[in-house]
Write an enzyme that holds these catalytic residues in place. Sequence first.
Site, PDB file in Angstrom:
ATOM      1  N   CYS A 132     -20.379  53.015   1.678  1.00  0.00           N
ATOM      2  CA  CYS A 132     -18.917  53.157   1.679  1.00  0.00           C
ATOM      3  C   CYS A 132     -18.183  51.879   1.271  1.00  0.00           C
ATOM      4  O   CYS A 132     -17.120  51.954   0.651  1.00  0.00           O
ATOM      5  CB  CYS A 132     -18.458  53.676   3.036  1.00  0.00           C
ATOM      6  SG  CYS A 132     -19.061  55.369   3.331  1.00  0.00           S
TER       7      CYS A 132
ATOM      8  N   ASP B 220     -14.964  51.898   7.840  1.00  0.00           N
ATOM      9  CA  ASP B 220     -15.895  52.654   8.700  1.00  0.00           C
ATOM     10  C   ASP B 220     -16.600  51.848   9.802  1.00  0.00           C
ATOM     11  O   ASP B 220     -17.797  52.052  10.031  1.00  0.00           O
ATOM     12  CB  ASP B 220     -16.970  53.346   7.843  1.00  0.00           C
ATOM     13  CG  ASP B 220     -16.414  54.394   6.897  1.00  0.00           C
ATOM     14  OD1 ASP B 220     -15.176  54.514   6.779  1.00  0.00           O
ATOM     15  OD2 ASP B 220     -17.225  55.096   6.260  1.00  0.00           O
TER      16      ASP B 220
ATOM     17  N   LYS C 169     -11.528  60.289   6.031  1.00  0.00           N
ATOM     18  CA  LYS C 169     -12.134  60.900   4.843  1.00  0.00           C
ATOM     19  C   LYS C 169     -13.319  61.748   5.251  1.00  0.00           C
ATOM     20  O   LYS C 169     -13.950  61.486   6.281  1.00  0.00           O
ATOM     21  CB  LYS C 169     -12.599  59.799   3.876  1.00  0.00           C
ATOM     22  CG  LYS C 169     -13.618  58.834   4.494  1.00  0.00           C
ATOM     23  CD  LYS C 169     -13.927  57.676   3.558  1.00  0.00           C
ATOM     24  CE  LYS C 169     -14.811  56.632   4.219  1.00  0.00           C
ATOM     25  NZ  LYS C 169     -16.167  57.074   4.570  1.00  0.00           N
TER      26      LYS C 169
END
Length: 206
Positions: free
Chosen positions: A160, A9, A102
């Site tokens: 994450c 990310d 995602k």
Amino acid sequence: MTNALIIVDVQNDFCEGGALAVDGGTAVAGRIAELLGRGAEAAGFDHVVATQDWHIDPGAHFSANPDFVRSWPVHCVAGTHGSAWHPALAPVAGAVEAWVRKGRYEDAYSGFEGRALTPSASEAAEPGPSDPVPGEPLAAWLGSRGVSQVTVVGLATDFCVKATALDAVGLGLDVTVRPSLVAAVHPDATEEVFAQLRAAGVSISR
Ligand SMILES: [Zn+2]
């Protein structure tokens, strides 16, 4: 032993100036770009994958009054500038073999909740409406390549990165998190997160 680098990310919205900026996010992007500057092999990796938070309608994950634990300001809307890979990483986008998106219709902290796409690097790095049909889950992508060891870097340490590292351990992989290549939403929690990861069997090391 076949290994992979999982870059979590590192998107515009999670870096300085973004909708959900993490202090130090841009610096992390720069250091990951340095790591891969001479290619994945020179950096010691057989494979490189990158995850992207990629929201269309993730329900209560978005909130006008976010608590920054379970609800968040609007971020990483699919195909917008905010969801694009940070430009500091553009020079090394070619090293990425698979983009794992995602969270289209739900929250999704772990990269293992996403599916690996194989768009061109430029398509993934630039904002645009394109959202190819999801491919295989990350675990299957790694498994079919014989990956047994992963290094997890990126954003954010306490969400994450943590979730991805814990899922990787759960799959029986040998997992390392590099502290110099992560940054946290809540920096005060970093040591506690590292302790949790160590307890689960993750190596915290360069
Ligand atoms: Zn999100």
